[in-house]
Design a protein around this motif. Structure first.
Motif, PDB file in Angstrom:
ATOM      1  N   ASN A   1      36.835  36.013  46.242  1.00  0.00           N
ATOM      2  CA  ASN A   1      37.838  35.447  47.147  1.00  0.00           C
ATOM      3  C   ASN A   1      38.683  34.402  46.409  1.00  0.00           C
ATOM      4  OD1 ASN A   1      36.155  33.218  46.960  1.00  0.00           O
ATOM      5  ND2 ASN A   1      35.249  33.505  48.978  1.00  0.00           N
ATOM      6  N   ARG A   2      39.573  33.750  47.170  1.00  0.00           N
ATOM      7  CA  ARG A   2      40.472  32.766  46.567  1.00  0.00           C
ATOM      8  C   ARG A   2      39.691  31.635  45.885  1.00  0.00           C
ATOM      9  NH1 ARG A   2      45.710  30.447  47.360  1.00  0.00           N
ATOM     10  NH2 ARG A   2      46.246  32.104  48.845  1.00  0.00           N
ATOM     11  N   ARG A   3      38.644  31.172  46.540  1.00  0.00           N
ATOM     12  CA  ARG A   3      37.851  30.075  45.977  1.00  0.00           C
ATOM     13  C   ARG A   3      37.257  30.462  44.629  1.00  0.00           C
ATOM     14  NH1 ARG A   3      32.216  27.831  48.687  1.00  0.00           N
ATOM     15  NH2 ARG A   3      31.657  26.363  47.041  1.00  0.00           N
ATOM     16  N   TYR A   4      36.651  31.656  44.566  1.00  0.00           N
ATOM     17  CA  TYR A   4      36.035  32.129  43.324  1.00  0.00           C
ATOM     18  C   TYR A   4      37.098  32.331  42.242  1.00  0.00           C
ATOM     19  CZ  TYR A   4      32.542  34.640  40.521  1.00  0.00           C
ATOM     20  OH  TYR A   4      31.665  35.027  39.553  1.00  0.00           O
ATOM     21  N   PHE A   5      38.266  32.867  42.647  1.00  0.00           N
ATOM     22  CA  PHE A   5      39.348  33.096  41.703  1.00  0.00           C
ATOM     23  C   PHE A   5      39.806  31.780  41.087  1.00  0.00           C
ATOM     24  CE2 PHE A   5      43.774  33.700  40.466  1.00  0.00           C
ATOM     25  CZ  PHE A   5      43.705  34.874  39.730  1.00  0.00           C
TER      26      PHE A   5
ATOM     27  N   GLU B   1      40.119  28.070  36.681  1.00  0.00           N
ATOM     28  CA  GLU B   1      39.908  26.688  36.229  1.00  0.00           C
ATOM     29  C   GLU B   1      38.997  26.658  35.013  1.00  0.00           C
ATOM     30  OE1 GLU B   1      40.236  22.720  35.893  1.00  0.00           O
ATOM     31  OE2 GLU B   1      41.283  23.857  37.450  1.00  0.00           O
ATOM     32  N   LEU B   2      37.934  27.461  35.045  1.00  0.00           N
ATOM     33  CA  LEU B   2      37.008  27.520  33.913  1.00  0.00           C
ATOM     34  C   LEU B   2      37.703  28.075  32.670  1.00  0.00           C
ATOM     35  CD1 LEU B   2      34.066  27.110  32.988  1.00  0.00           C
ATOM     36  CD2 LEU B   2      33.616  29.459  33.705  1.00  0.00           C
ATOM     37  N   ALA B   3      38.554  29.086  32.861  1.00  0.00           N
ATOM     38  CA  ALA B   3      39.266  29.679  31.727  1.00  0.00           C
ATOM     39  C   ALA B   3      40.242  28.692  31.102  1.00  0.00           C
ATOM     40  CB  ALA B   3      40.013  30.929  32.182  1.00  0.00           C
ATOM     41  N   LEU B   4      40.782  27.802  31.901  1.00  0.00           N
ATOM     42  CA  LEU B   4      41.740  26.823  31.392  1.00  0.00           C
ATOM     43  C   LEU B   4      41.077  25.723  30.575  1.00  0.00           C
ATOM     44  CD1 LEU B   4      44.026  26.457  34.539  1.00  0.00           C
ATOM     45  CD2 LEU B   4      44.652  27.504  32.358  1.00  0.00           C
ATOM     46  N   ARG B   5      39.761  25.569  30.722  1.00  0.00           N
ATOM     47  CA  ARG B   5      39.027  24.571  29.942  1.00  0.00           C
ATOM     48  C   ARG B   5      38.637  25.176  28.594  1.00  0.00           C
ATOM     49  NH1 ARG B   5      34.745  22.816  34.660  1.00  0.00           N
ATOM     50  NH2 ARG B   5      36.276  22.151  36.223  1.00  0.00           N
ATOM     51  N   HIS B   6      39.589  25.289  27.715  1.00  0.00           N
ATOM     52  CA  HIS B   6      39.346  25.883  26.403  1.00  0.00           C
ATOM     53  C   HIS B   6      38.466  24.965  25.574  1.00  0.00           C
ATOM     54  CE1 HIS B   6      40.727  28.237  22.755  1.00  0.00           C
ATOM     55  NE2 HIS B   6      40.468  29.168  23.641  1.00  0.00           N
TER      56      HIS B   6
ATOM     57  N   ALA C   1      45.175  39.019  43.439  1.00  0.00           N
ATOM     58  CA  ALA C   1      45.533  38.364  42.183  1.00  0.00           C
ATOM     59  C   ALA C   1      44.607  38.841  41.082  1.00  0.00           C
ATOM     60  CB  ALA C   1      45.451  36.843  42.316  1.00  0.00           C
ATOM     61  N   CYS C   2      45.155  38.822  39.873  1.00  0.00           N
ATOM     62  CA  CYS C   2      44.372  39.226  38.700  1.00  0.00           C
ATOM     63  C   CYS C   2      44.607  38.209  37.598  1.00  0.00           C
ATOM     64  CB  CYS C   2      44.806  40.620  38.237  1.00  0.00           C
ATOM     65  SG  CYS C   2      44.016  41.164  36.696  1.00  0.00           S
ATOM     66  N   VAL C   3      43.553  37.838  36.888  1.00  0.00           N
ATOM     67  CA  VAL C   3      43.694  36.946  35.747  1.00  0.00           C
ATOM     68  C   VAL C   3      43.292  37.708  34.489  1.00  0.00           C
ATOM     69  CG1 VAL C   3      41.363  35.980  36.099  1.00  0.00           C
ATOM     70  CG2 VAL C   3      43.018  34.762  34.696  1.00  0.00           C
ATOM     71  N   ARG C   4      44.201  37.710  33.518  1.00  0.00           N
ATOM     72  CA  ARG C   4      43.942  38.294  32.199  1.00  0.00           C
ATOM     73  C   ARG C   4      43.615  37.163  31.243  1.00  0.00           C
ATOM     74  NH1 ARG C   4      45.082  43.732  30.005  1.00  0.00           N
ATOM     75  NH2 ARG C   4      43.897  44.925  31.534  1.00  0.00           N
ATOM     76  N   LEU C   5      42.396  37.149  30.733  1.00  0.00           N
ATOM     77  CA  LEU C   5      41.925  36.000  29.976  1.00  0.00           C
ATOM     78  C   LEU C   5      42.327  36.037  28.514  1.00  0.00           C
ATOM     79  CD1 LEU C   5      38.336  35.728  31.476  1.00  0.00           C
ATOM     80  CD2 LEU C   5      40.395  34.518  32.178  1.00  0.00           C
ATOM     81  N   ASP C   6      42.423  37.219  27.916  1.00  0.00           N
ATOM     82  CA  ASP C   6      42.725  37.315  26.497  1.00  0.00           C
ATOM     83  C   ASP C   6      44.223  37.239  26.255  1.00  0.00           C
ATOM     84  OD1 ASP C   6      40.165  39.842  26.160  1.00  0.00           O
ATOM     85  OD2 ASP C   6      40.014  37.663  26.065  1.00  0.00           O
ATOM     86  N   GLY C   7      44.572  36.921  25.008  1.00  0.00           N
ATOM     87  CA  GLY C   7      45.979  36.868  24.658  1.00  0.00           C
ATOM     88  C   GLY C   7      46.632  38.242  24.728  1.00  0.00           C
TER      89      GLY C   7
ATOM     90  N   THR D   1      47.824  24.521  34.837  1.00  0.00           N
ATOM     91  CA  THR D   1      46.827  24.254  35.877  1.00  0.00           C
ATOM     92  C   THR D   1      46.747  25.473  36.791  1.00  0.00           C
ATOM     93  OG1 THR D   1      48.391  23.294  37.472  1.00  0.00           O
ATOM     94  CG2 THR D   1      47.410  21.815  35.829  1.00  0.00           C
ATOM     95  N   VAL D   2      45.672  25.539  37.550  1.00  0.00           N
ATOM     96  CA  VAL D   2      45.492  26.649  38.480  1.00  0.00           C
ATOM     97  C   VAL D   2      46.632  26.698  39.488  1.00  0.00           C
ATOM     98  CG1 VAL D   2      44.014  27.577  40.306  1.00  0.00           C
ATOM     99  CG2 VAL D   2      42.989  26.637  38.226  1.00  0.00           C
ATOM    100  N   THR D   3      46.965  25.550  40.049  1.00  0.00           N
ATOM    101  CA  THR D   3      48.008  25.489  41.077  1.00  0.00           C
ATOM    102  C   THR D   3      49.353  25.924  40.520  1.00  0.00           C
ATOM    103  OG1 THR D   3      46.845  23.718  42.232  1.00  0.00           O
ATOM    104  CG2 THR D   3      49.181  23.974  42.702  1.00  0.00           C
ATOM    105  N   ASP D   4      49.706  25.443  39.330  1.00  0.00           N
ATOM    106  CA  ASP D   4      51.009  25.781  38.753  1.00  0.00           C
ATOM    107  C   ASP D   4      51.106  27.267  38.413  1.00  0.00           C
ATOM    108  OD1 ASP D   4      51.827  23.183  39.005  1.00  0.00           O
ATOM    109  OD2 ASP D   4      51.404  22.637  36.922  1.00  0.00           O
ATOM    110  N   LEU D   5      50.052  27.836  37.854  1.00  0.00           N
ATOM    111  CA  LEU D   5      50.083  29.251  37.474  1.00  0.00           C
ATOM    112  C   LEU D   5      50.162  30.154  38.703  1.00  0.00           C
ATOM    113  CD1 LEU D   5      47.498  29.232  34.552  1.00  0.00           C
ATOM    114  CD2 LEU D   5      49.946  29.736  34.378  1.00  0.00           C
ATOM    115  N   LEU D   6      49.407  29.831  39.752  1.00  0.00           N
ATOM    116  CA  LEU D   6      49.458  30.631  40.981  1.00  0.00           C
ATOM    117  C   LEU D   6      50.820  30.493  41.656  1.00  0.00           C
ATOM    118  CD1 LEU D   6      45.907  30.055  42.526  1.00  0.00           C
ATOM    119  CD2 LEU D   6      46.854  32.207  41.686  1.00  0.00           C
ATOM    120  N   LYS D   7      51.366  29.286  41.665  1.00  0.00           N
ATOM    121  CA  LYS D   7      52.677  29.071  42.277  1.00  0.00           C
ATOM    122  C   LYS D   7      53.750  29.847  41.529  1.00  0.00           C
ATOM    123  CE  LYS D   7      55.970  25.441  43.536  1.00  0.00           C
ATOM    124  NZ  LYS D   7      56.226  23.964  43.515  1.00  0.00           N
ATOM    125  N   ALA D   8      53.694  29.825  40.189  1.00  0.00           N
ATOM    126  CA  ALA D   8      54.673  30.549  39.381  1.00  0.00           C
ATOM    127  C   ALA D   8      54.562  32.051  39.598  1.00  0.00           C
ATOM    128  CB  ALA D   8      54.489  30.201  37.906  1.00  0.00           C
ATOM    129  N   ALA D   9      53.340  32.577  39.639  1.00  0.00           N
ATOM    130  CA  ALA D   9      53.143  34.010  39.861  1.00  0.00           C
ATOM    131  C   ALA D   9      53.589  34.402  41.264  1.00  0.00           C
ATOM    132  CB  ALA D   9      51.673  34.362  39.646  1.00  0.00           C
TER     133      ALA D   9
END
Length: 256
Positions: free
Chosen positions: A99-103, A108-113, A174-180, A225-233
């Motif tokens: 769901n949205r929470r898990y996404f 957020e975890l992926a952004l913590r490089h 929504a889908c998140v692609r983690l790799d470059g 950030t999570v909020t900025d990326l979701l808003k942009a998408a």
């Protein structure tokens, strides 16, 4: 038992008061026989006590085993209940997707490089189903829910195991692609997602077709950030919907 022991002691201490050797022998034999009977009784009593103690020990052990099994079953049930609760808290009840929470947690975890900076080339794809409201209104929520389940299943087959497809809410995914990835690779993914969703489907006697609009945001160019990326998408998705282009990348100049 104590009476038998006392009897043996008394009999062992008695002496025959006669000078007749034969009489003395008979007396000793009688006492030996009496002692033998008393010993048998003593041995039988001890055997009974041992058997009783063994039975009590077995019953106690069996009771402990039952209590242990019950405790293990209760623990397993508690752990299973906790797992179900966690799964329900992080997954959509209709489609089974995250769901949205898990996404948001995954993003957020992926952004913590490792070095504290967002991973380059990560992308978020935001999807909305065009015309879903009309299908829901014309054919009912049951058909609408079944359509969402079909779409979720189709999307799950397209994304890779390391990526996450999620139902954000309503008819939004929504889908998140983690790799470059290059823009060309992301376009290929968006086209594949569009094609798999737009493929005709049959629900009962209804033959339906629905198309998605997909917006794409890139990290770190469009947000860190999570909020900025979701808003942009999300903004890019609305642009794709207005242009009927199927998909669109976030355009910062158009967003101003």
């Amino acid at each position: 038992m104590e009476a038998v022991k006392t009897r043996l002691r008394l009999q062992a201490g008695q002496r025959p008061h006669t000078d007749d050797h034969a009489e003395a022998v008979r007396y000793l034999r009688q006492q030996m026989l009496t002692c033998a009977v008393a010993l048998d009784q003593l041995q039988s009593g001890l055997a009974g006590q041992l058997a009783e103690q063994r039975l009590l020990a077995q019953q106690a052990l069996h009771s402990m085993q039952l209590e242990l099994e019950q405790a293990q079953a209760e623990l397993a049930g508690t752990q299973a209940g906790e797992r179900r609760a966690r799964h329900m808290a992080l997954h959509d009840t209709l489609t089974g997707l995250p769901n949205r929470r898990y996404f948001r947690q995954r993003l957020e975890l992926a952004l913590r490089h490792d070095d504290g900076t967002p991973p380059p080339g990560m992308a978020v794809l935001f999807m909305d189903l065009d015309g879903f409201k009309a299908i829901n209104d014309n054919h009912g929520h049951q058909i609408g829910d079944e359509l969402l389940r079909v779409v979720a299943s189709r999307l799950s087959r397209v994304v890779r195991q390391g990526d996450m497809i999620s139902r954000i809410g309503g008819d939004e995914f929504a889908c998140v692609r983690l790799d470059g990835h290059s823009r060309g690779q992301l376009i290929q993914l968006a086209v594949k997602l569009h094609e798999v969703v737009a493929a005709p489907l049959t629900l009962g006697i209804l033959k339906l077709s629905i198309k998605p609009s997909i917006g794409i945001s890139l990290c770190p160019a469009d947000g860190q950030t999570v909020t900025d990326l979701l808003k942009a998408a999300d903004l890019a998705m609305y642009h794709a919907k207005q242009q009927h282009s199927g998909h669109a990348f976030f355009d910062q100049s158009a967003a101003r």
